[in-house]
Write a protein that holds these residues in place. Structure first.
Motif, PDB file in Angstrom:
ATOM      1  N   TRP A   1      -6.472  -8.172  14.084  1.00  0.00           N
ATOM      2  CA  TRP A   1      -5.872  -6.955  13.546  1.00  0.00           C
ATOM      3  C   TRP A   1      -5.514  -6.050  14.732  1.00  0.00           C
ATOM      4  O   TRP A   1      -6.421  -5.544  15.402  1.00  0.00           O
ATOM      5  CB  TRP A   1      -6.860  -6.242  12.620  1.00  0.00           C
TER       6      TRP A   1
ATOM      7  N   GLN B   1       3.567  -2.775   8.561  1.00  0.00           N
ATOM      8  CA  GLN B   1       2.335  -2.029   8.288  1.00  0.00           C
ATOM      9  C   GLN B   1       2.282  -0.839   9.251  1.00  0.00           C
ATOM     10  O   GLN B   1       2.363  -0.996  10.469  1.00  0.00           O
ATOM     11  CB  GLN B   1       1.136  -2.960   8.489  1.00  0.00           C
TER      12      GLN B   1
ATOM     13  N   HIS C   1     -10.882   7.728   0.366  1.00  0.00           N
ATOM     14  CA  HIS C   1     -10.230   6.621   1.078  1.00  0.00           C
ATOM     15  C   HIS C   1      -8.762   6.493   0.738  1.00  0.00           C
ATOM     16  O   HIS C   1      -8.000   5.961   1.539  1.00  0.00           O
ATOM     17  CB  HIS C   1     -11.039   5.332   0.927  1.00  0.00           C
TER      18      HIS C   1
ATOM     19  N   TRP D   1      -3.902   5.983   3.055  1.00  0.00           N
ATOM     20  CA  TRP D   1      -5.307   5.561   3.224  1.00  0.00           C
ATOM     21  C   TRP D   1      -5.911   6.393   4.338  1.00  0.00           C
ATOM     22  O   TRP D   1      -5.253   6.666   5.363  1.00  0.00           O
ATOM     23  CB  TRP D   1      -5.379   4.072   3.575  1.00  0.00           C
TER      24      TRP D   1
ATOM     25  N   TYR E   1       0.837  -1.218   0.000  1.00  0.00           N
ATOM     26  CA  TYR E   1       0.000   0.000   0.000  1.00  0.00           C
ATOM     27  C   TYR E   1       0.870   1.267   0.000  1.00  0.00           C
ATOM     28  O   TYR E   1       0.991   1.936   1.035  1.00  0.00           O
ATOM     29  CB  TYR E   1      -0.880   0.037   1.246  1.00  0.00           C
TER      30      TYR E   1
ATOM     31  N   TYR F   1      -7.294 -12.475   5.766  1.00  0.00           N
ATOM     32  CA  TYR F   1      -7.624 -11.053   5.726  1.00  0.00           C
ATOM     33  C   TYR F   1      -8.712 -10.701   6.735  1.00  0.00           C
ATOM     34  O   TYR F   1      -8.499 -10.911   7.929  1.00  0.00           O
ATOM     35  CB  TYR F   1      -8.022 -10.765   4.278  1.00  0.00           C
ATOM     36  N   TRP F   2      -9.856 -10.228   6.314  1.00  0.00           N
ATOM     37  CA  TRP F   2     -10.888  -9.805   7.260  1.00  0.00           C
ATOM     38  C   TRP F   2     -11.865 -10.933   7.605  1.00  0.00           C
ATOM     39  O   TRP F   2     -12.931 -10.678   8.137  1.00  0.00           O
ATOM     40  CB  TRP F   2     -11.633  -8.581   6.714  1.00  0.00           C
TER      41      TRP F   2
ATOM     42  N   ARG G   1      -5.201 -12.961   0.812  1.00  0.00           N
ATOM     43  CA  ARG G   1      -5.855 -11.812   0.166  1.00  0.00           C
ATOM     44  C   ARG G   1      -7.222 -12.219  -0.393  1.00  0.00           C
ATOM     45  O   ARG G   1      -7.534 -13.392  -0.504  1.00  0.00           O
ATOM     46  CB  ARG G   1      -4.965 -11.294  -0.986  1.00  0.00           C
TER      47      ARG G   1
ATOM     48  N   GLY H   1     -13.674  -0.585   5.431  1.00  0.00           N
ATOM     49  CA  GLY H   1     -12.345  -0.891   5.939  1.00  0.00           C
ATOM     50  C   GLY H   1     -12.125  -2.388   6.093  1.00  0.00           C
ATOM     51  O   GLY H   1     -11.003  -2.848   6.195  1.00  0.00           O
TER      52      GLY H   1
ATOM     53  N   ASP I   1     -12.702  -5.026   3.997  1.00  0.00           N
ATOM     54  CA  ASP I   1     -13.005  -5.325   2.598  1.00  0.00           C
ATOM     55  C   ASP I   1     -13.793  -6.600   2.326  1.00  0.00           C
ATOM     56  O   ASP I   1     -14.849  -6.579   1.735  1.00  0.00           O
ATOM     57  CB  ASP I   1     -11.701  -5.419   1.799  1.00  0.00           C
TER      58      ASP I   1
ATOM     59  N   GLN J   1     -13.845   6.023   3.877  1.00  0.00           N
ATOM     60  CA  GLN J   1     -13.545   4.996   4.881  1.00  0.00           C
ATOM     61  C   GLN J   1     -14.067   5.467   6.247  1.00  0.00           C
ATOM     62  O   GLN J   1     -14.493   6.602   6.396  1.00  0.00           O
ATOM     63  CB  GLN J   1     -12.024   4.761   4.957  1.00  0.00           C
TER      64      GLN J   1
ATOM     65  N   TRP K   1      -8.307   6.010   6.830  1.00  0.00           N
ATOM     66  CA  TRP K   1      -8.358   5.680   8.263  1.00  0.00           C
ATOM     67  C   TRP K   1      -7.006   5.211   8.761  1.00  0.00           C
ATOM     68  O   TRP K   1      -6.683   5.422   9.930  1.00  0.00           O
ATOM     69  CB  TRP K   1      -9.548   4.808   8.628  1.00  0.00           C
ATOM     70  N   ASP K   2      -6.178   4.655   7.866  1.00  0.00           N
ATOM     71  CA  ASP K   2      -4.801   4.356   8.277  1.00  0.00           C
ATOM     72  C   ASP K   2      -4.126   5.642   8.742  1.00  0.00           C
ATOM     73  O   ASP K   2      -3.420   5.664   9.760  1.00  0.00           O
ATOM     74  CB  ASP K   2      -3.979   3.788   7.120  1.00  0.00           C
TER      75      ASP K   2
ATOM     76  N   TYR L   1       0.302   0.232  -6.949  1.00  0.00           N
ATOM     77  CA  TYR L   1      -0.979  -0.235  -6.389  1.00  0.00           C
ATOM     78  C   TYR L   1      -2.065  -0.162  -7.443  1.00  0.00           C
ATOM     79  O   TYR L   1      -2.139   0.786  -8.220  1.00  0.00           O
ATOM     80  CB  TYR L   1      -1.361   0.630  -5.183  1.00  0.00           C
TER      81      TYR L   1
HETATM   82  C1  2M8 Z   1      -7.104  -2.711   2.960  1.00  0.00           C
HETATM   83  O1  2M8 Z   1      -7.867  -2.215   1.864  1.00  0.00           O
HETATM   84  C2  2M8 Z   1      -7.310  -1.921   0.575  1.00  0.00           C
HETATM   85  C3  2M8 Z   1      -8.413  -1.271  -0.249  1.00  0.00           C
HETATM   86  O2  2M8 Z   1      -8.811  -0.073   0.350  1.00  0.00           O
HETATM   87  C4  2M8 Z   1      -6.777  -3.124  -0.180  1.00  0.00           C
HETATM   88  O3  2M8 Z   1      -6.961  -4.267   0.241  1.00  0.00           O
HETATM   89  O4  2M8 Z   1      -6.198  -2.912  -1.251  1.00  0.00           O
HETATM   90  C5  2M8 Z   1      -8.028  -2.718   4.186  1.00  0.00           C
HETATM   91  O5  2M8 Z   1      -7.458  -3.453   5.238  1.00  0.00           O
HETATM   92  C6  2M8 Z   1      -8.308  -1.290   4.634  1.00  0.00           C
HETATM   93  O6  2M8 Z   1      -9.040  -1.263   5.824  1.00  0.00           O
HETATM   94  C7  2M8 Z   1      -7.008  -0.516   4.817  1.00  0.00           C
HETATM   95  O7  2M8 Z   1      -7.301   0.834   5.080  1.00  0.00           O
HETATM   96  C8  2M8 Z   1      -6.094  -0.614   3.586  1.00  0.00           C
HETATM   97  C9  2M8 Z   1      -4.710  -0.019   3.824  1.00  0.00           C
HETATM   98  O8  2M8 Z   1      -4.133  -0.542   4.987  1.00  0.00           O
HETATM   99  O9  2M8 Z   1      -5.929  -1.979   3.193  1.00  0.00           O
END
Ligand code: 2M8
Length: 448
Positions: free
Chosen positions: A383, A436, A80, A42, A38, A377-378, A218, A181, A183, A116, A44-45, A89
């Motif tokens: 987390w 991260q 976002h 982002w 990433y 992932y989610w 992923r 957030g 996904d 987000q 909320w990050d 990316y």
């Molecule tokens: C993840 O989301 C992004 C898309 O926005 C991705 O998977 O490409 C999620 O965990 C999201 O909550 C987070 O803000 C972002 C960056 O850490 O990654």
């Protein structure tokens, strides 16, 4: 299989490691969400990153807020992603084309066209507190950031209240799983099942898969087609907020987003009072907070007490046992008995107290549920950033013991020093991206 024993870091080494991760991901104007997976900012990050930066350097934290706000849309939405110049990316600015088709989007920096969860008021609170604690130039910098960014954050909360309350109840809706957030959380599976990518979805190549240890960490290609299709729908209507809510294939009242909205309205109202912002705006924030708090409480499943999302398109409740079920603990408002019961459920054998967990912090899906996938992932992993959020909000709400336990256990998890994006709940193995930023940031806040 037993995991190789990794060395555990002590407090000083862990704090240095966390500061080192943030410095390594810092381009000068933004701390990217992670080094490879990433390489942009982002929304909320960035807020959580500010929470960590505030402990190290108030001015640097303030600049992070300014970078984020430089991407804010003219209508108030905080996008976002605020893009850096990297192109590692996908989807990047060429795919989104926000400034090409929407008058609200800034030409520079490039931004995405969705939002987000609103946790930025919490970040501002942390920066202001750090500045006041340190005094001098730090204090002046923080107070001036408060003056300039408060109206911008007010406009952001207003955007959500105005454009994302389709039922008029205060339940804030998302138009894409990415907005939540979380996904690919199984929370969204049924809503995504009705998203049918058109034959005219422009082709694309994913860039995320070779940046994690195992592709199984992923989302799948099928899920990606749906993510990209929703963006295509939005681009075609010029990212007009109300049009997307009216016609988009995905519209879900997100109880977790709603709880964070309510929490942020309260926090921003407090900051507004301290800095003598217009009284009617402060009152407006309190009104939105109360309304959304009630909306969160109204989603509770009578059988389990857990909060639920509401699929607006299908007009049905989503009962997946995910961490979002505990959203009332973020925004407050429960009776003392109901709060005790919900905390007990969180600490109980289906969640933090599950006997198979390596450390007792909340997984994103209950390990007792059929939907639980410990690596993906989610869909199950722990987390650290979510643990921090619950710990912070529960402490604020007076739930000191659970807040302290979550902190201690999560610190045990991250003392492997990888600062992973997420962790395998049954083994404690690091997953997703390493180094991260938000993981490092919340560790810093906890250790300072
Ligand atoms: C993840 O989301 C992004 C898309 O926005 C991705 O998977 O490409 C999620 O965990 C999201 O909550 C987070 O803000 C972002 C960056 O850490 O990654």
């Amino acid at each position: 299989a037993p995991q190789p024993q990794r060395p555990r870091l002590g407090t000083v080494a862990l704090a240095s490691g966390a500061a080192w991760v943030l410095a390594g991901n810092d381009t000068g104007t933004m701390v990217t969400a992670s080094p490879r997976l990433y390489p942009h900012m982002w929304s909320w990050d960035a807020a959580f990153i500010m929470v960590g930066l505030a402990q190290l350097d108030v001015d640097r934290a303030a600049r992070e807020m300014e970078t984020l706000l430089s991407g804010q849309w003219a209508d108030g939405m905080i996008p976002h992603i605020v893009f850096s110049d990297e192109n590692g990316y996908f989807p990047g600015p060429d795919r989104w084309q926000t400034a090409v088709v929407c008058e609200h989007a800034p030409a520079r920096p490039h931004t995405s066209g969705i939002c987000q969860p609103p946790v930025h008021a919490v970040a501002l609170r942390k920066i202001v507190d750090a500045g006041r604690r340190r005094g001098g130039a730090d204090r002046r910098r923080a107070e001036s950031l408060l003056r300039t960014s408060w109206p911008r954050l007010f406009a952001w909360q207003r955007w959500l209240a105005t454009h994302r309350d389709p039922l008029g109840t205060g339940l804030i809706a998302v138009t894409h799983g990415w907005e939540s957030g979380m996904d690919n959380s199984p929370r969204w599976d049924s809503a995504y099942a009705s998203v049918r990518p058109g034959g005219d979805l422009p082709p694309y190549v994913r860039k995320d898969l070779d940046k994690v240890g195992d592709e199984g960490e992923r989302p799948t290609d099928d899920e990606y087609d749906r993510y990209l299709w929703l963006i295509e729908e939005m681009r075609r209507v010029g990212y007009r907020a109300d049009e997307i809510v009216r016609t988009g294939s995905f519209l879900v009242g997100d109880v977790f987003m709603t709880a964070l909205f309510a929490l942020s309205c309260e926090v921003l109202a407090e900051l507004g009072e301290e800095s003598r912002q217009p009284g009617e705006q402060v009152a407006q924030l309190r009104h939105w907070a109360a309304r959304s708090r009630s909306a969160v409480l109204a989603t509770r499943d009578p059988a389990t007490g857990l909060a639920r999302d509401f699929d607006v398109r299908a007009e049905k409740w989503i009962t997946t046992p995910s961490i979002a079920g505990f959203s009332p603990l973020l925004c407050g408002g429960l009776s003392p008995e109901d709060q005790t019961a919900l905390v007990a459920a969180l600490e109980g054998p289906d969640w933090m107290g599950h006997p198979g967990l390596a450390v007792a912090t909340p997984p994103t899906v209950s390990p007792s549920a059929p939907e639980f996938m410990p690596k993906q992932y989610w869909r199950g992993p722990q987390w650290p950033v979510i643990s921090w959020l619950f710990s912070w909000a529960m402490r604020r709400g007076g739930m000191y013991d659970t807040a302290a336990d979550i902190r201690a256990e999560t610190l045990r998890l991250v003392s492997d020093g990888t600062f992973a994006e997420y962790y395998h709940p049954l083994t404690g193995a690091p997953l997703g991206s390493l180094s991260q930023s938000w993981t490092a940031a919340v560790v810093l806040d906890w250790l300072y």
